[in-house]
Design a protein around this motif. Structure first.
Motif, PDB file in Angstrom:
ATOM      1  N   SER A  90      74.961  19.676  -0.563  1.00 57.39           N
ATOM      2  CA  SER A  90      73.825  19.953   0.454  1.00 57.39           C
ATOM      3  C   SER A  90      72.739  19.411  -0.013  1.00 57.39           C
ATOM      4  CB  SER A  90      73.457  21.463   0.644  1.00 57.39           C
ATOM      5  OG  SER A  90      73.286  22.004  -0.508  1.00 57.39           O
ATOM      6  N   TRP A  91      72.439  19.341  -1.312  1.00 54.19           N
ATOM      7  CA  TRP A  91      71.383  18.550  -2.038  1.00 54.19           C
ATOM      8  C   TRP A  91      71.382  17.117  -1.577  1.00 54.19           C
ATOM      9  CZ3 TRP A  91      66.869  17.414  -2.617  1.00 54.19           C
ATOM     10  CH2 TRP A  91      66.401  16.360  -3.389  1.00 54.19           C
ATOM     11  N   ILE A  92      72.787  16.557  -1.741  1.00 53.70           N
ATOM     12  CA  ILE A  92      72.802  15.115  -1.928  1.00 53.70           C
ATOM     13  C   ILE A  92      72.487  14.637  -0.501  1.00 53.70           C
ATOM     14  CG2 ILE A  92      74.585  13.030  -1.828  1.00 53.70           C
ATOM     15  CD1 ILE A  92      75.863  14.631  -4.161  1.00 53.70           C
ATOM     16  N   LEU A  93      73.165  15.430   0.669  1.00 54.44           N
ATOM     17  CA  LEU A  93      72.666  15.176   1.983  1.00 54.44           C
ATOM     18  C   LEU A  93      71.314  15.140   1.973  1.00 54.44           C
ATOM     19  CD1 LEU A  93      73.726  14.782   4.863  1.00 54.44           C
ATOM     20  CD2 LEU A  93      74.179  17.171   5.041  1.00 54.44           C
ATOM     21  N   THR A  94      70.563  16.247   1.747  1.00 58.98           N
ATOM     22  CA  THR A  94      69.073  16.450   2.292  1.00 58.98           C
ATOM     23  C   THR A  94      68.342  15.380   1.517  1.00 58.98           C
ATOM     24  OG1 THR A  94      69.521  18.874   2.194  1.00 58.98           O
ATOM     25  CG2 THR A  94      66.987  17.833   1.793  1.00 58.98           C
ATOM     26  N   GLY A  95      68.633  15.251   0.172  1.00 55.26           N
ATOM     27  CA  GLY A  95      67.839  13.888  -0.484  1.00 55.26           C
ATOM     28  C   GLY A  95      68.125  12.733   0.110  1.00 55.26           C
ATOM     29  N   SER A  96      69.511  12.483   0.536  1.00 55.14           N
ATOM     30  CA  SER A  96      69.630  11.079   0.960  1.00 55.14           C
ATOM     31  C   SER A  96      68.947  10.753   2.403  1.00 55.14           C
ATOM     32  CB  SER A  96      71.208  11.028   1.341  1.00 55.14           C
ATOM     33  OG  SER A  96      71.762  11.011   0.204  1.00 55.14           O
ATOM     34  N   ILE A  97      68.775  11.799   3.229  1.00 52.69           N
ATOM     35  CA  ILE A  97      67.927  11.965   4.418  1.00 52.69           C
ATOM     36  C   ILE A  97      66.675  11.719   3.944  1.00 52.69           C
ATOM     37  CG2 ILE A  97      67.082  13.333   6.491  1.00 52.69           C
ATOM     38  CD1 ILE A  97      69.753  14.497   6.349  1.00 52.69           C
ATOM     39  N   LEU A  98      65.988  12.234   3.142  1.00 53.28           N
ATOM     40  CA  LEU A  98      64.577  11.931   2.800  1.00 53.28           C
ATOM     41  C   LEU A  98      64.463  10.658   2.117  1.00 53.28           C
ATOM     42  CD1 LEU A  98      61.782  12.994   2.443  1.00 53.28           C
ATOM     43  CD2 LEU A  98      62.396  13.799   0.380  1.00 53.28           C
ATOM     44  N   ALA A  99      65.358  10.244   1.334  1.00 53.54           N
ATOM     45  CA  ALA A  99      65.029   8.757   0.685  1.00 53.54           C
ATOM     46  C   ALA A  99      65.202   7.918   1.723  1.00 53.54           C
ATOM     47  CB  ALA A  99      66.119   8.703  -0.276  1.00 53.54           C
TER      48      ALA A  99
ATOM     49  N   VAL B 204      69.233  12.177  -6.163  1.00 53.07           N
ATOM     50  CA  VAL B 204      70.594  12.356  -5.808  1.00 53.07           C
ATOM     51  C   VAL B 204      71.514  11.875  -6.431  1.00 53.07           C
ATOM     52  CG1 VAL B 204      71.869  11.258  -3.462  1.00 53.07           C
ATOM     53  CG2 VAL B 204      69.492  12.327  -3.300  1.00 53.07           C
ATOM     54  N   ASP B 205      71.463  10.702  -7.210  1.00 55.33           N
ATOM     55  CA  ASP B 205      72.256  10.060  -7.805  1.00 55.33           C
ATOM     56  C   ASP B 205      72.802  11.024  -9.183  1.00 55.33           C
ATOM     57  OD1 ASP B 205      72.253   8.026  -6.545  1.00 55.33           O
ATOM     58  OD2 ASP B 205      70.663   6.848  -7.654  1.00 55.33           O
ATOM     59  N   ILE B 206      71.690  11.541  -9.776  1.00 55.57           N
ATOM     60  CA  ILE B 206      71.921  12.577 -10.694  1.00 55.57           C
ATOM     61  C   ILE B 206      73.210  13.804 -10.497  1.00 55.57           C
ATOM     62  CG2 ILE B 206      70.846  14.522 -12.264  1.00 55.57           C
ATOM     63  CD1 ILE B 206      68.374  12.580 -12.351  1.00 55.57           C
ATOM     64  N   VAL B 207      72.742  14.244  -9.326  1.00 61.46           N
ATOM     65  CA  VAL B 207      73.851  15.492  -8.742  1.00 61.46           C
ATOM     66  C   VAL B 207      75.003  14.769  -8.152  1.00 61.46           C
ATOM     67  CG1 VAL B 207      74.060  17.167  -7.023  1.00 61.46           C
ATOM     68  CG2 VAL B 207      71.743  17.018  -8.285  1.00 61.46           C
ATOM     69  N   GLY B 208      74.944  13.590  -7.538  1.00 58.10           N
ATOM     70  CA  GLY B 208      76.058  12.661  -7.285  1.00 58.10           C
ATOM     71  C   GLY B 208      77.135  12.476  -8.026  1.00 58.10           C
ATOM     72  N   VAL B 209      76.769  11.959  -9.191  1.00 62.70           N
ATOM     73  CA  VAL B 209      77.626  11.489 -10.195  1.00 62.70           C
ATOM     74  C   VAL B 209      78.713  12.599 -10.618  1.00 62.70           C
ATOM     75  CG1 VAL B 209      78.073  10.477 -12.522  1.00 62.70           C
ATOM     76  CG2 VAL B 209      76.265   9.585 -10.870  1.00 62.70           C
ATOM     77  N   PRO B 210      78.356  13.793 -10.972  1.00 58.37           N
ATOM     78  CA  PRO B 210      79.387  14.746 -11.434  1.00 58.37           C
ATOM     79  C   PRO B 210      80.419  15.213 -10.109  1.00 58.37           C
ATOM     80  CG  PRO B 210      77.259  15.594 -11.532  1.00 58.37           C
ATOM     81  CD  PRO B 210      76.983  14.162 -11.253  1.00 58.37           C
ATOM     82  N   LEU B 211      79.640  15.265  -9.281  1.00 58.09           N
ATOM     83  CA  LEU B 211      80.294  15.955  -7.903  1.00 58.09           C
ATOM     84  C   LEU B 211      81.418  14.917  -7.524  1.00 58.09           C
ATOM     85  CD1 LEU B 211      80.488  17.840  -5.598  1.00 58.09           C
ATOM     86  CD2 LEU B 211      79.141  16.281  -4.514  1.00 58.09           C
ATOM     87  N   LEU B 212      81.044  13.830  -7.265  1.00 53.13           N
ATOM     88  CA  LEU B 212      81.916  12.637  -7.185  1.00 53.13           C
ATOM     89  C   LEU B 212      83.059  12.462  -7.788  1.00 53.13           C
ATOM     90  CD1 LEU B 212      79.689  10.081  -5.335  1.00 53.13           C
ATOM     91  CD2 LEU B 212      81.239  11.548  -4.022  1.00 53.13           C
ATOM     92  N   ALA B 213      82.684  12.425  -9.318  1.00 48.59           N
ATOM     93  CA  ALA B 213      83.800  12.341 -10.076  1.00 48.59           C
ATOM     94  C   ALA B 213      84.708  13.438 -10.336  1.00 48.59           C
ATOM     95  CB  ALA B 213      83.119  12.184 -11.717  1.00 48.59           C
TER      96      ALA B 213
END
Length: 221
Positions: A149-158, A176-185
C-alpha cells in the motif's frame, strides 16, 4: 499466431534462484528505466515509453491470475500500473504543451519546489490513500499489504509530482524504493527488486539534474 504470442508472453529465463523469471518482467522494467532516464532529461517521450512498461508489468505482478512462475499476487504493484497509465497520460499532455510553448527547445517541464499549499494537500492525500489502499489490498489478499500500500501510494504521489515538475518527487521515489526492494525480493520478483536498487541511486542523479536546472532560472528572477 496465438501460439507464437503465448510463447513470447510466457518466455522465461532461469537465473538459478529457485524459480525462473519472465522475460516480460525484464522488458517491462527496461521500459521503466528508459522512462526514468527521459524524465530526468525532461523529455516528453518518457511518458509513452513508461505506459508501455506499465502495460507489460501489470500482467507480471498478478502472478497468480496469469499463472506466472512468481505466483504471488501483488495487487498494489499491479494497481499502480493502472494509476501510472492515467497519470502518465496527464503528464504527457502537460509536458507536450510546455514543450510547444518553449518553441525550439525540447525541454518539457520547468523544475520547481512544491508550494506550501501543495505540500499540505499532498500529505493529506497520502494519508487517505494509504489507509484506503491498505484496507483494499488486505481484503484482496495481496502479498505484504502494508508495504504494498505504501509503494502504491508513494508511486502515485511521485508520478503526479513529476507531471507537475516538483523537485520533491525524486525523494518520494527513493522512499518507495527503500520499501520496494525487500518486498519484491521476498516475493521473488528479482528483476524488479534489482531495478528498485538502481532507481534509488538514479533518483539522486535525477534530483541533482533538476535542481541544477532550476538554480539558474531562480537567479534570473
Amino acid at each position: 499466431m496465438s501460439d507464437v504470442l503465448t510463447s513470447l508472453l510466457n518466455a522465461q529465463l532461469d537465473v538459478g534462484l529457485g524459480k525462473p523469471i519472465l522475460w516480460r518482467e525484464v522488458i517491462g522494467n527496461l521500459f521503466g528505466l528508459a522512462s526514468a532516464l527521459g524524465g530526468a532529461r525532461r523529455r516528453v517521450w518518457a511518458w509513452p515509453v513508461g505506459i508501455v512498461g506499465n502495460i507489460i508489468l501489470f500482467t507480471v505482478f498478478l502472478g497468480g491470475v496469469f499463472h506466472t512462475p512468481q505466483d504471488l499476487d501483488l495487487w498494489g504493484q499491479a494497481g499502480r500500473q493502472i494509476f501510472f497509465m492515467a497519470t502518465s497520460a496527464y503528464g504527457w499532455v502537460v509536458w507536450a504543451a510546455t514543450r510547444r510553448n518553449n518553441g525550439a527547445s525540447q525541454v518539457a517541464v520547468h523544475p520547481r519546489w512544491a508550494t506550501r499549499r501543495e505540500r499540505i494537500f499532498s500529505l493529506l492525500a497520502v494519508l487517505v490513500m494509504f489507509i484506503v489502499f491498505y484496507g483494499v489490498l488486505r481484503a484482496l489478499g495481496s502479498w505484504g499489504p502494508l508495504s504494498d500500500s505504501w509503494i502504491l501510494t508513494g508511486s502515485i504521489l511521485a508520478t503526479w509530482g513529476m507531471a507537475r515538475g516538483w523537485n520533491e518527487f525524486w525523494f518520494v521515489w527513493i522512499a518507495v524504493d527503500i520499501v520496494g526492494v525487500p518486498l519484491l525480493a521476498s516475493a521473488q520478483y528479482y528483476p524488479s527488486a534489482l531495478l528498485y536498487v538502481f532507481y534509488g541511486a538514479f533518483c539522486v542523479y535525477g534530483f541533482l539534474t533538476w535542481w541544477r536546472t532550476q538554480r539558474p532560472a531562480e537567479a534570473d528572477n
